[in-house]
Design a protein around this motif. Structure first.
Motif, mmCIF file in Angstrom:
data_model
loop_
_atom_site.group_PDB
_atom_site.id
_atom_site.type_symbol
_atom_site.label_atom_id
_atom_site.label_comp_id
_atom_site.label_asym_id
_atom_site.label_seq_id
_atom_site.Cartn_x
_atom_site.Cartn_y
_atom_site.Cartn_z
ATOM 1 N N CYS A 67 14.644 -53.142 22.148
ATOM 2 C CA CYS A 67 15.991 -52.567 22.077
ATOM 3 C C CYS A 67 16.976 -53.480 22.806
ATOM 4 C CB CYS A 67 16.021 -51.177 22.698
ATOM 5 S SG CYS A 67 17.681 -50.498 22.699
ATOM 6 N N PRO A 68 17.985 -53.980 22.109
ATOM 7 C CA PRO A 68 18.866 -54.983 22.718
ATOM 8 C C PRO A 68 19.713 -54.409 23.848
ATOM 9 C CG PRO A 68 19.727 -54.293 20.589
ATOM 10 C CD PRO A 68 18.365 -53.693 20.716
ATOM 11 N N VAL A 69 19.916 -53.102 23.832
ATOM 12 C CA VAL A 69 20.813 -52.522 24.830
ATOM 13 C C VAL A 69 20.087 -51.559 25.766
ATOM 14 C CG1 VAL A 69 22.839 -52.804 23.384
ATOM 15 C CG2 VAL A 69 21.508 -50.714 23.209
ATOM 16 N N ALA B 240 18.569 -48.890 25.119
ATOM 17 C CA ALA B 240 18.899 -47.494 24.847
ATOM 18 C C ALA B 240 17.656 -46.629 24.738
ATOM 19 C CB ALA B 240 19.699 -47.382 23.557
ATOM 20 N N THR B 241 16.552 -47.236 24.437
ATOM 21 C CA THR B 241 15.341 -46.430 24.315
ATOM 22 C C THR B 241 14.411 -46.791 25.449
ATOM 23 O OG1 THR B 241 13.626 -45.688 22.787
ATOM 24 C CG2 THR B 241 14.162 -48.020 22.727
ATOM 25 N N VAL C 251 15.638 -41.791 23.167
ATOM 26 C CA VAL C 251 16.742 -42.682 22.827
ATOM 27 C C VAL C 251 18.001 -42.148 23.509
ATOM 28 C CG1 VAL C 251 18.173 -43.603 20.972
ATOM 29 C CG2 VAL C 251 15.739 -43.192 20.587
ATOM 30 N N CYS D 99 22.866 -46.234 22.244
ATOM 31 C CA CYS D 99 22.268 -46.842 21.051
ATOM 32 C C CYS D 99 23.346 -47.390 20.118
ATOM 33 C CB CYS D 99 21.439 -45.791 20.326
ATOM 34 S SG CYS D 99 20.862 -46.311 18.714
ATOM 35 N N VAL D 100 23.132 -48.604 19.615
ATOM 36 C CA VAL D 100 24.091 -49.202 18.690
ATOM 37 C C VAL D 100 23.645 -49.060 17.234
ATOM 38 C CG1 VAL D 100 24.944 -50.851 20.381
ATOM 39 C CG2 VAL D 100 23.050 -51.488 18.889
ATOM 40 N N GLY D 101 22.481 -48.446 17.049
ATOM 41 C CA GLY D 101 22.004 -48.242 15.682
ATOM 42 C C GLY D 101 21.574 -49.520 14.990
ATOM 43 N N CYS D 102 20.960 -50.412 15.738
ATOM 44 C CA CYS D 102 20.569 -51.685 15.137
ATOM 45 C C CYS D 102 19.240 -51.585 14.411
ATOM 46 C CB CYS D 102 20.477 -52.762 16.203
ATOM 47 S SG CYS D 102 19.078 -52.527 17.323
ATOM 48 N N ALA D 103 18.483 -50.513 14.679
ATOM 49 C CA ALA D 103 17.226 -50.250 13.988
ATOM 50 C C ALA D 103 16.115 -51.239 14.317
ATOM 51 C CB ALA D 103 17.417 -50.183 12.475
ATOM 52 N N TYR D 104 16.299 -51.998 15.370
ATOM 53 C CA TYR D 104 15.226 -52.923 15.753
ATOM 54 C C TYR D 104 13.987 -52.133 16.193
ATOM 55 C CZ TYR D 104 13.502 -57.486 17.441
ATOM 56 O OH TYR D 104 12.792 -58.647 17.629
ATOM 57 N N CYS D 105 14.226 -51.052 16.921
ATOM 58 C CA CYS D 105 13.106 -50.225 17.372
ATOM 59 C C CYS D 105 12.370 -49.615 16.186
ATOM 60 C CB CYS D 105 13.613 -49.127 18.298
ATOM 61 S SG CYS D 105 14.920 -48.128 17.558
ATOM 62 N N ALA E 238 19.335 -44.284 16.395
ATOM 63 C CA ALA E 238 17.903 -44.163 16.197
ATOM 64 C C ALA E 238 17.491 -42.744 16.576
ATOM 65 C CB ALA E 238 17.165 -45.178 17.042
HETATM 66 S S1 SF4 Z 1 18.557 -48.540 17.143
HETATM 67 FE FE1 SF4 Z 1 16.831 -48.644 18.529
HETATM 68 S S2 SF4 Z 1 16.759 -50.708 19.216
HETATM 69 FE FE2 SF4 Z 1 18.760 -50.419 18.336
HETATM 70 S S3 SF4 Z 1 20.025 -49.787 20.025
HETATM 71 FE FE3 SF4 Z 1 19.286 -47.928 19.139
HETATM 72 S S4 SF4 Z 1 17.469 -47.482 20.298
HETATM 73 FE FE4 SF4 Z 1 17.948 -49.588 20.707
#
Ligand code: SF4
Ligand SMILES: Nc1nc2c(c(=O)[nH]1)N[C@H]1C(S)=C(S)[C@@H](COP(=O)(O)OP(=O)(O)OC[C@H]3O[C@@H](n4cnc5c(=O)[nH]c(N)nc54)[C@H](O)[C@@H]3O)O[C@H]1N2
Ligand SMILES: Nc1nc2c(c(=O)[nH]1)N[C@H]1C(S)=C(S)[C@@H](COP(=O)(O)OP(=O)(O)OC[C@H]3O[C@@H](n4cnc5c(=O)[nH]c(N)nc54)[C@H](O)[C@@H]3O)O[C@H]1N2
Ligand code: SF4
Ligand code: SF4
Ligand code: SF4
Ligand code: SF4
Ligand SMILES: [Mo]
Lengths: 244, 362, 1028
Positions: free
Chosen positions: A110-112, A114-115, A125, A130-136, A154
């Motif tokens: 998670c880049p920020v 958030a999780t 989360v 959360c920026v909603g990047c969906a990396y997680c 997320a």
């Molecule tokens: S979508 Fe997942 S990885 Fe991206 S910011 Fe939110 S919790 Fe972190």
């Protein structure tokens, strides 16, 4: 009728199956954060699951999960298997949810930040960050996460932390018709879940143990074919592509 | 049949990295690749590269400026992009990326500026409506090879980091065997460079400044890149087939049973071989090879990202993805293309990229 | 030029960019507006919990913004007791789970003495209590709450605009609705329509030539679905007050064949009692044609106990079914097994097992030989059978197939009591003379050789009931039975062996799978198999329902079953469920020398038959309908073949002049109505429900409006619904039994029936006061904690001061429950407390003495294997041979959906119902999962998708029920100006009932039904697939 014919009948008719113990799981109590009060875990006794999806729907209701998304589901399979030359056909049910891994791959990516894992073990989360990047979502080996299009963040099972804090059980556990979902505190030596985990310690398994995630959702009755990705025919339903 | 499993109910998961992500990886890759192509002609004074490098710089700029916008759109909370800087999580390659991208783009613009300063000065000297603007941009119009090389070095660092982070970001996802390969960063880089060569070839045509020597040169480079791509592909396959790497074995197992995936693989191999053959045999013609190379770069990313996400991590079979019409699909693709075109026209209107003959560029 | 072109391109690029990125821009704008701020940081949109429990002290703190109430679910016919969690501010139901006091939802349940607050604590993590004390609602129960606020709900009375079924309605006032329905008139500009007042002709016969049909009032009928705890008031209206004989429920297309087969064994073919395995104690159970945990009734209790006992207890079971379902679970390994069977052939398996048991002395003949209860009990048996009773077997004798009765032997029995209960039965005495069965003190012979007795002075051949069964079983070799049913002979033997290896702790049960063309005899065989091991009333055997605390009888507080001026309706019901021999048609035809065939079949041994109602009414046989009230029922969707048979006739007001529906939704049937009266949905209704079966203790579930009902109100402020409608109609016509002075209390004092509460709260008093002692009073704390404070005022106003807190007690607990520990008899701990004490029938002489009304042939009185057949007894395959129709289609309950839950979140889990075919069949036809095909039967053709699975018997096409809707949201209706939302997804899949068969063996409209029970046939339809 005598006892022998009785048991013979039982044997010949309902033939016992070999017990598979490979991949047995041991709860990784070591991963506990210092000073934590609880170590939440779920134990799913698959033998008691009837695939009714009460868990799935109660989770929708409790957690306002948007249409076409799931925090949990009970995967259901028709299985044909050759065992000792005999064809056996049966239904396999597999309740799936976030494993609240002790080593959760969704967290470091998670880049920020958030999780993260809470002190009691729930992986959650932070919706404010959360920026909603969906990396997680990509990083979770269990497809346990999704992007909630209503919140743009997320989303995933929280172990119903809000209910745990109120002294209640998670919604899915509370309404599990078969009584397959058991929940409790691994740090409490007297907990029911500890008692049952000890009782079944040789049969306990987790999903994808090789992923090194150390799940906190344990299973009784999990068959090897279902531990990882299923090698079989896909179901027919597809998510409605977002935006379509 | 030992065990035959039919999935009756399972959790369908939609693709979470949308075509936006493919666009980003495509554009940033082309930008980095094009930046690399700009070096021999513009930073290292290889005169036979002069024309090509000049167009490459244009390509690097257009793609580089467009890419972050696509990236932003792949966020479901784009308004929170600044969280990347407020709450940096050092274990996340994506977090690092948010610093590498500005580094690279900043460097690129500085580099481009240094390179084009003398030309701007000349444009200013010609007079006309825009002369004051050109003058201001030229800021004296000094040409300094040292400065250019320094900027190229900085940008090169940025480009390396961008190439590294984009590759690593994908590679570390152990949950997706297809992504979880040490070869992925390399594959991304090789196809990026090839795509960039293709882009320059296409730009040549688009701007009507075709020169056979340049085309030959670019086709030679393209041929080399296709060799590299084939080599990496072969290693990938070998790692899987000979069970040398578990994640490759798993990746292969996941896709090998699927006719669609086999078709994709054959397509990719055929496209690479065709590009190679054309680049070697018809090295004076660039449009087709150029388009083919760009197509391969796009397809590689589409397959990796969208195709990769079509493979459920726990369920059986595949989740077919259909590109939707809206912003997250076709409209988004058009939007990015539109932005690209706009930036391209703006840059080319501002500055005569095509004509290097009377340029001061080294 | 060049510049202009560039500018245009640049502008185009920018436009595309703006379009492509507008969503991104909006999302960024949301950020600026703060719309991305979550209600909670970590918990998504989850509302605050309903209460908190301190896990150290067990202290409970209620959430003042929420209400938790115990009432009943209506997500399926199981009608579990549930706890409903409500947001008090919005009135929205947040979630539902189980009522811990209710055995349909918790195992074991909490004693009703536990306070409401304690019951909440028992559900919590405190001491991990909530795990074993879990009280659940199933997935459907959780999902159907969304129907309450569904955009497809009907909230105000509606009248059709344009022709029937055109999907256009105009909302009208309740008062106009009642007036039009009662008074009639030119209601639709299509000519005069008689109203209910004019149609209530209590004297004029329908047909002077056939007075047995009864008065014209019978041409007004009321059809409903399941007893949702309210049908007492509807029955009172249509039968006792209005005076029509025609009231019917859905039984004949639910599990009618099963219930009739069971009724034959239990000796009551009208009420059709049945039993269920005592799942808590049974060691080996066979489920044949019922899928425990997949569907089954009671769905949840069966599923929960099955799961628990197979994992932790002793239970082993098999599911004999053409289809693999969620009744199986691989993880429980050898505890449960699926045995595939060919559709409609269960009788072959049963008779094969019986044959093996007879030949291998595995029949408990000692038990069977007890001819009465006293003898049985003396021998330690809690039940007895008629196996030893004598019946006339003399061919051609007028009493052939009937039991020998006292009156036959010349005993002095008043003519009107002849062949009734007090006309005794006989067994063969030791002296070779008939011996009165109820006087025998020990066992009686089961098998006789060439026995005869003297009747009317001449010897007449007799046999025992058991002999008939044995003869039926020995008709075919086991190998032949195996060939017919597709279950290998060694499996038949192993099953029989296993079934007889657990003493009384084994049982076999069935249900919906019996809905085939041989359903009655198949079911008869299944239930009778239990008798052969003597398991009825035993702990761990076949248990009888504990029954209910009746609200609608002439109870301890109020007389709800009778009233001044009540009518006893007469005549022949529309379903022709009486002997043909009693009709004028028979008399005429007999006089003409050819009594058979009747115009269409009659069903003397069946209960009310919805299956015959509509086709019969359209044929005018036995008579036409003038007005039909459909209350929450959907025969057009639920009865196989009906839609094709009725076709446009149902839309033709000349064929059926008035159709009124009372329903909260527009379904496939009431889409044809002239008027729709809105009705309450699950948590808005009053009612007292009884478990369908499978609960060994006595209980009643209380339903009450735990939320404010959404329907519009009448002019006098009542919520519109079935109750308000019936009361208003009754008052308007001036019917007895409604309005002022309609209800007498135990002292004879009269009370009004002006609103639903007048009925159901008084019914509650009957519930509360039944038995040895009434229930205790509810405390203020209980009333507060359970949300019953909502209705406190109503309770106080309607009931007497000593009554109201007792009735409140029922509402606080969501019902009344006998203690779990009382399931077994205190003196005989191996016996169940609630026992069936009458004779169990190895032979049923009402069946054995009746004739097929088309052929005049006698029915067999014992279980027997007969191929699926049409009404005249000719086999289905003789009409639709295998070469043309190689497959057999069956229907099964969706494990998720019911017939009206399509517009809920369940769709997300399983949006469609592909038809399931076997891997081998798919290979043969070159089909694969996901492919589109045509499914065709003689009844029609539908396009569908296939799912290839090993989990279905080869040669079978299995169709999940609950999809293929045309209504319930699948079609958007126009109501006044308001267009309902278009949701095409709700029409997904197919409904196999659109492909149901007609009966080719008699003329006129028909649907294929089982010949004895009149139950619809949805399993074993001849079928074929072709590529679409
Ligand atoms: S979508 Fe997942 S990885 Fe991206 S910011 Fe939110 S919790 Fe972190
Ligand atoms: N999930 C769910 N549960 C429900 C309901 C629901 O709609 N959905 N409805 C409720 C109602 S109203 C009822 S009546 C009960 C009914 O509960 P069940 O009787 O258990 O359900 P059905 O699906 O009607 O039939 C049971 C099984 O019979 C099988 N079958 C079909 N043909 C044959 C045959 O020829 N022989 C044999 N041996 N089996 C055959 C079907 O494959 C099916 O699995 O369920 C109740 N519970
Ligand atoms: N092919 C096939 N056919 C079948 C079956 C099968 O398994 N396969 N199952 C059969 C069985 S077992 C049964 S019981 C019948 C059922 O069939 P029916 O008894 O005819 O009725 P349902 O469709 O269950 O429900 C009737 C109507 O009640 C209304 N309703 C829904 N919720 C509520 C509510 O909360 N309050 C009120 N007042 N009304 C409500 C809806 O309009 C619904 O259409 O179908 C039978 N038909
Ligand atoms: S299951 Fe997935 S989402 Fe849950 S903790 Fe593990 S990696 Fe993270
Ligand atoms: S614990 Fe809560 S959030 Fe997780 S699956 Fe269960 S109900 Fe859903
Ligand atoms: S609620 Fe329990 S029994 Fe039902 S599907 Fe979920 S885990 Fe299985
Ligand atoms: S079994 Fe039926 S009544 Fe019980 S909770 Fe489920 S849907 Fe409701
Ligand atoms: Mo039913």
């Amino acid at each position: 009728m005598n006892e022998d014919t009785c048991s013979a009948a039982r044997r010949s008719f309902l033939k016992a199956l070999p017990v598979v113990t490979a991949g047995a799981a041991v709860p990784s109590l070591g991963a506990q954060a210092p000073g934590a009060r609880h170590h939440w875990a779920m134990l799913v006794d698959i033998r008691r699951c009837i695939g009714c999806q009460a868990c799935t729907v109660s989770c929708f209701m409790e957690n306002a999960v948007p249409e076409d998304n799931f925090r949990t589901i009970v995967s259901t399979y028709a299985v044909e298997q050759l065992r000792e030359g005999k064809k056996e056909i049966g239904t396999f049910m597999l309740p799936r949810l976030c494993n609240h891994c002790s080593n959760p791959p969704c967290v470091p990516v998670c880049p920020v930040g958030a999780t993260f894992k809470q002190p009691d073990g729930e992986v959650v989360v932070n919706a404010e960050r959360c920026v909603g990047c969906a990396y997680c979502v990509q990083a979770c080996p269990y497809d346990a996460r999704f992007i909630n299009h209503e919140t743009g963040k997320a989303d995933k099972c929280t172990f119903c932390t809000h209910r745990l804090q109120a002294g209640l059980l998670p919604a899915c556990v509370e309404t599990c018709v078969g009584g397959a979902r058991l929940f409790g505190d691994l740090n409490d030596p007297h907990s029911e879940i500890n008692r049952l985990m000890a009782l079944h310690k040789d049969e306990l398994k987790t999903l994808k143990p090789e992923a090194g995630t150390h799940p906190n959702v344990f299973y009784i009755g999990l068959e090897d074919e279902f531990v990882g990705r299923i090698d079989g025919e896909a179901n027919l339903w597809r998510p409605t592509a977002h935006g379509a | 049949m030992q065990t035959h499993i039919v999935e009756v109910i399972n959790m369908p998961r939609e693709v979470a990295w949308l075509p936006w992500a493919v666009q980003y990886f495509f554009l940033i890759g082309l930008s980095v690749g094009a930046f690399l192509l700009s070096l021999p002609g513009l930073a290292f004074g290889r005169s036979k590269w002069r024309n090509a490098s000049r167009l490459a710089l244009l390509g690097a700029l257009v793609c580089g400026l467009t890419a972050p916008v696509a990236l932003l759109s792949d966020l479901h909370q784009p308004g929170r992009f600044y969280h990347f800087y407020l709450y940096m999580n050092a274990t996340s390659w994506m977090a690092w990326g948010s610093f590498f991208i500005p580094l690279y783009l900043g460097g690129l613009m500085l580099y481009a500026w240094l390179v084009t300063r003398p030309d701007f000065q000349r444009l200013a000297d010609r007079g006309g409506r825009w002369a004051p603007l050109y003058r201001r941009v030229a800021y004296g119009g000094l040409s300094s090879t040292g400065a250019i090389r320094a900027a190229a070095g900085l940008t090169g660092l940025g480009a390396t980091l961008v190439a590294l982070y984009t590759g690593m970001e994908v590679m570390v996802v152990a949950a997706r065997p297809l992504w979880n390969s040490p070869l992925v960063p390399l594959q991304l880089l090789v196809t990026a460079v090839a795509g960039a060569i293709g882009l320059v070839l296409v730009l040549e045509r688009a701007m009507g400044i075709v020169r056979v020597a340049d085309t030959r040169l670019l086709n030679q480079a393209l041929a080399a890149s296709q060799f590299a791509a084939l080599a990496v592909g072969a290693i990938w396959l070998a790692l899987g087939l000979f069970e040398l790497s578990p994640s490759h074995v798993r990746a292969l197992a996941e896709v090998s049973g699927s006719p669609e995936w086999r078709l994709t693989a054959a397509w990719a191999a055929a496209a690479t071989l065709l590009t190679l053959a054309l680049a070697l045999l018809r090295s004076g013609h660039g449009l087709l090879t150029g388009l083919l190379a760009m197509h391969s770069a796009w397809m590689m990313r589409w397959t990796l990202f969208i195709g990769g996400q079509e493979i459920p991590k726990v369920g059986a079979g595949f989740h077919a993805y259909h590109l939707p019409l809206g912003q997250d699909g076709w409209l988004g693709l058009f939007g990015t293309a539109g932005l690209w075109v706009f930036v391209f026209i703006a840059l080319t209107s501002l500055f005569p990229w095509g004509d290097a003959r009377d340029s001061q560029m080294t | 030029m060049e510049n202009v072109r560039r500018k245009i391109i640049a502008a185009g690029g920018l436009t595309a960019f703006a379009a492509g990125f507008s969503q991104t821009a909006y999302r960024m704008w949301d950020k600026v507006l703060g719309k991305d701020a979550p209600p909670s940081r970590f918990y998504g949109d989850a509302p605050a919990p309903e209460f908190k429990v301190d896990t150290l002290t067990g202290e409970l703190a209620l959430n003042p913004d929420q209400q938790v109430s115990y009432t009943g679910c209506l997500g399926c016919t199981t009608q579990c007791g549930v706890r409903v969690r409500i947001d008090k501010r919005t009135g929205k139901v947040l979630r539902v789970s189980g009522n811990p006091y209710n055995p349909l939802s918790a195992n074991p349940e909490l004693p009703q003495g536990v306070s409401v607050r304690e019951s909440f604590v028992a559900l919590s993590r405190f001491g991990d209590k909530g795990l074993d004390g879990r009280a659940t609602a199933c997935g459907r129960g959780n999902a159907v709450i969304s129907q309450i606020d569904s955009p497809f709900r009907v909230l105000s009375p509606m009248k059709r605009v344009g022709p029937r079924n055109s999907g256009k309605w105009e909302p009208i006032s309740f008062e106009q609705l009642v007036k039009e329905i009662v008074e009639g008139g030119d209601l639709f500009g299509e000519g005069h329509v008689d109203g209910l007042r004019a149609l209530r002709s209590l004297e004029t016969p329908i047909d002077p030539n056939a007075p047995e049909l009864g008065p014209q009032v019978n041409q007004v009928a009321l059809m409903t679905s399941v007893n949702d705890g309210r049908d007492s008031i509807a029955r009172r209206f249509i039968q006792q007050a209005y005076g029509s004989i025609n009231f019917v429920r859905h039984g004949s297309y639910c599990g009618g064949a099963w219930r009739s087969g069971s009724g034959a064994v239990f000796g009551d073919l009208k009420k059709m009692p049945h039993g269920r395995p005592d799942l808590e104690n049974v060691e080996f159970a066979i489920f044949i044609g019922t899928a425990p945990g997949n569907a089954g009734n009671p769905f949840k209790r069966t599923g929960a106990l099955l799961a628990k006992e197979r994992a932790l207890g002793k239970l082993e079971y098999v599911v004999v079914d053409p289809l693999l379902s969620n009744a199986d679970n691989r993880a429980s390994r050898d505890r449960g097994r699926w045995i595939p069977i060919r559709p409609g052939t269960d009788g072959a398996l049963m008779m094969g097992m019986m044959r093996w048991m007879i030949e291998n002395r595995r029949v408990n003949t000692t038990y069977l030989a007890n001819p009465n209860l006293k003898a049985a009990e003396a021998a330690g048996e809690p039940s007895f059978t008629n196996a030893s009773w004598l019946l006339v077997s003399e061919p051609g004798h007028p009493r052939e197939g009937r039991f020998v009765r006292g009156s036959d032997l010349g005993m002095a029995i008043a003519p009107e009591l002849r062949y009734k209960d007090d006309d005794p039965y006989f067994v063969m005495g030791a002296d070779g003379q008939p011996l009165q069965a109820d006087l025998a003190s020990g066992t009686a012979p089961l098998e006789l050789i060439d026995a005869s007795i003297e009747l009317d002075g001449r010897p007449v051949a007799v046999q025992t009931a058991y002999m008939q069964l044995k003869a039926n079983a020995m008709r075919m070799e086991i190998a032949q039975y195996a060939a017919d049913c597709g279950v290998p002979a060694d499996t038949i033997v192993a099953l029989a062996d296993k079934f007889t290896s657990h003493g009384r702790r084994a049982a076999i049960t069935g249900h919906g799978g019996m809905m085939s063309g041989s359903g009655f005899y198949n079911a008869f065989g299944v239930v009778a198999l239990n008798l052969l091991i003597g398991n009825v009333n035993w702990k761990g055997g076949l248990a009888i329902n504990g029954g209910t605390f009746r609200h609608d009888g002439d109870g301890p507080r109020y007389r709800l079953a009778s009233f001044e001026g009540q009518i006893k309706p007469g005549g022949i019901p529309l379903g022709r469920n009486v002997p043909y021999e009693k009709t004028s048609e028979f008399a005429f035809k007999k006089a003409a020398g050819k009594p058979f065939p009747a115009q269409a079949p009659w069903f003397p041994n069946a209960p009310g038959l919805t299956t015959q109602w509509l086709t019969g009414a359209m044929e005018g046989y036995p008579y036409r309908l003038k007005a039909l009230i459909m209350w929450s029922v959907n025969p057009m969707y639920g009865i196989p073949g009906l839609r094709a048979q009725l076709g446009e006739d149902f839309a033709d007001p000349r064929k059926l002049p008035l159709i009124v529906s009372v329903d909260p939704l527009i379904n496939e049937s009431n889409a044809y109505a002239d008027y729709i009266v809105p009705d309450s949905m699950l948590y808005e209704s009053w009612g007292w429900t009884a478990p369908w079966n499978g609960v060994p203790t006595r209980m009643t579930t209380a339903r009450w409006p735990v939320i404010e009902p959404r329907m519009d109100k009448t002019a006098d402020g009542q919520r519109i619904g079935i109750e308000a409608f019936l009361i208003a109609v009754s008052k308007s016509i001036g019917l007895p039994g409604f309005g002022a002075n309609a209800i007498a209390d135990a002292e004879g004092k009269l009370h009004a029936l002006d609103c639903a509460e007048d009925w159901f709260l008084r019914g509650g008093a009957n519930v509360a006061y039944q038995g040895k002692a009434p229930v205790p009073d509810a405390s203020d704390e209980d009333i507060e904690a359970s949300g019953v404070s909502r209705i406190r005022e109503r309770l106080e106003n309607t009931l007497s001061p000593d009554e109201w807190r007792k009735v409140a007690f029922l509402y606080t607990r969501g019902g009344r429950y006998q203690a779990h520990a009382q399931a077994q008899d205190a003196e005989h701990p191996e016996w169940m407390s609630w026992r069936f004490k009458d004779a169990l029938h190895i032979y049923n002489d009402n069946v054995g003495g009746a004739r097929n009304s088309l052929t005049g042939k006698r029915f067999n009185g014992s279980p027997i294997w007969l191929e699926p057949a049409f009404a005249d007894g000719t086999s289905m395959r003789s009409h639709y041979p295998e070469n043309a129709w190689p497959m057999l289609a069956i229907s099964f309950k969706s494990p998720l959906q019911n017939s009206y839950s399509i517009a809920t979140r369940l769709r997300n889990i399983h949006p469609e119902n592909p038809v399931i075919i076997n891997t081998a069949d798919a290979l043969g036809m070159d089909l694969h999962t996901g492919q589109a095909v045509w499914l065709e039967t003689p009844g029609g053709k539908r396009r569908c998708t296939v799912l290839v699975s090993p989990g279905v018997m080869p040669g079978v096409i299995a169709v999940e029920h609950g999809y293929g809707h045309r209504e319930l949201g699948a079609r958007a209706h126009l109501i006044g100006e308001r267009q309902q939302p278009q949701k095409q997804q709700l029409a997904a899949g197919i409904n196999i009932n659109d492909l149901g068969l007609a009966d080719p063996t008699y003329p006129g409209r028909s649907v294929w039904v089982d010949t004895v029970s009149g139950a619809s046939v949805r399993n074993g339809l001849p079928a074929r697939l072709s590529l679409a």
